[in-house]
Design an enzyme around this catalytic site. Structure first.
Site, PDB file in Angstrom:
ATOM      1  CE  LYS A   1      -3.758  -2.456   2.197  1.00  0.00           C
ATOM      2  NZ  LYS A   1      -4.361  -2.936   3.432  1.00  0.00           N
TER       3      LYS A   1
ATOM      4  CD  GLN B   1      -3.413  -4.583   6.510  1.00  0.00           C
ATOM      5  OE1 GLN B   1      -3.349  -3.580   5.800  1.00  0.00           O
ATOM      6  NE2 GLN B   1      -3.954  -5.716   6.074  1.00  0.00           N
TER       7      GLN B   1
ATOM      8  CG  ASP C   1     -11.120  -1.142   3.420  1.00  0.00           C
ATOM      9  OD1 ASP C   1     -11.804  -1.208   2.372  1.00  0.00           O
ATOM     10  OD2 ASP C   1     -10.296  -2.000   3.740  1.00  0.00           O
TER      11      ASP C   1
END
Ligand code: NDP
Length: 280
Positions: free
Chosen positions: A49, A93, A116
């Site tokens: 990422k 994460q 997200d």
């Protein structure tokens, strides 16, 4: 023989477009990622990422916290990023260590910076087909792939195997919002193959290597494989028995090189979109 959907090529093309658009702005979009502990796979994902963000000219912040970090300390880090006006998108994460309440952590991220779309208020907007800031990365990546191949979901029977908050559940809602007739299956589903055989589009996100066999799939169906499992030799497998299923399907995604590259591409698009919303 099926058309093999090339997620790598689509992702490359979309990333190029994102880069070109980002270059039009004087300020740079900033993605902040928090990683807790030493999970090897998580480290690889976070590095990818960061690398992709930097390649696009974005700013990248990676905060590494020890495995035994307290929930309070982690929340403090998120709040710091929430209040930092130079940070546009925040991602924690997953998975987090067991002593940390993941739901509480995801609720701490400011909805406007939720890269997200895991915050319940953002998920709720998907559920009521409302206006979201951004969509969750993997489901969004799957829908972008279908779009690129001009595959419409409207009116189709779409079967989603898996009901996690990361993939199956939001994906099913997003498909419904696009007028698909959606069935969600999970580990307690009875007669799975009777249901998967009804699918015009079958999307599997179970994490069970090669368990979708040829006889579970309708002729000429479109097959999307989200599953990623690594065997003891490090070889990746999807949920679909690719070599056999591809013979009778019309489109199919490989693993690797299908949905995987699209997830990171969606994350970059989301970072740019959140940046734009915050700099209107
Ligand atoms: P979870 O383990 O959270 O969820 C798996 C889901 O699949 C659950 O709902 C489970 O049912 C269901 N399931 C498991 N086995 C079966 C089975 N035999 N029959 C029917 N349903 C089953 O996983 P995630 O959603 O996080 O991830 C799923 C897979 O996708 C993993 O392999 C993961 O690595 C991969 N992944 C890939 C991404 C990408 O970018 N390509 C991104 C995210 C994930 P139940 O709810 O009853 O337990």
């Amino acid at each position: 023989m099926a058309v093999i959907i090339d997620g790598k090529a689509v992702s490359k093309k979309l990333l190029e477009q994102i880069k070109n658009e980002a270059e039009l702005y004087e300020k740079k979009p900033c993605l902040a990622v928090i990683i807790v502990g030493n999970d090897a796979a998580s480290k690889i994902y976070v590095n990818n990422k960061r690398k992709t963000a930097l390649e696009l000219g974005f700013k990248s912040i990676v905060t590494e916290l020890p495995e035994d970090v307290t929930e309070t300390a982690l929340i403090k880090e998120i709040e710091k990023l929430n209040n930092d006006t130079t940070v546009n998108a925040i991602l924690v994460q997953l998975p987090l260590p067991k002593h940390i309440n993941s739901a509480k952590i995801l609720e701490t991220i400011k909805p406007e910076k939720d890269a997200d779309c895991f915050h319940p208020s953002n998920v709720g907007k998907i559920a009521v087909n409302g206006k979201v800031f951004v969509y969750p990365c993997t489901p969004k990546g799957i829908l972008s792939l279908l779009d690129e191949y001009k595959i419409s979901v409207a009116g189709k029977n779409v079967v989603v195997v898996g009901r996690s908050n990361i993939v199956g559940r939001p994906l099913a809602m997003m498909l419904l919002n696009k007028d698909a007739t959606v069935t969600i299956c999970h580990s307690k589903t009875k007669n799975l193959s009777e249901i998967t055989k009804q699918a015009d589009i079958l999307i599997s996100a179970a994490g069970n290597p090669k368990f979708i066999k040829k006889d579970m799939v309708k002729d000429r169906a479109i097959i999307i494989d989200v599953g990623i499992t690594r065997d003891s030799n490090g070889k990746l497998s999807g949920d679909i028995d690719f070599e056999n299923v591809k013979e009778n399907s019309s489109y199919i995604t490989p693993v690797p090189g299908g949905v995987g590259p699209m997830t990171i591409c969606s994350l970059m698009q989301n970072t740019l979109d959140l940046f734009k919303l915050q700099n209107k």
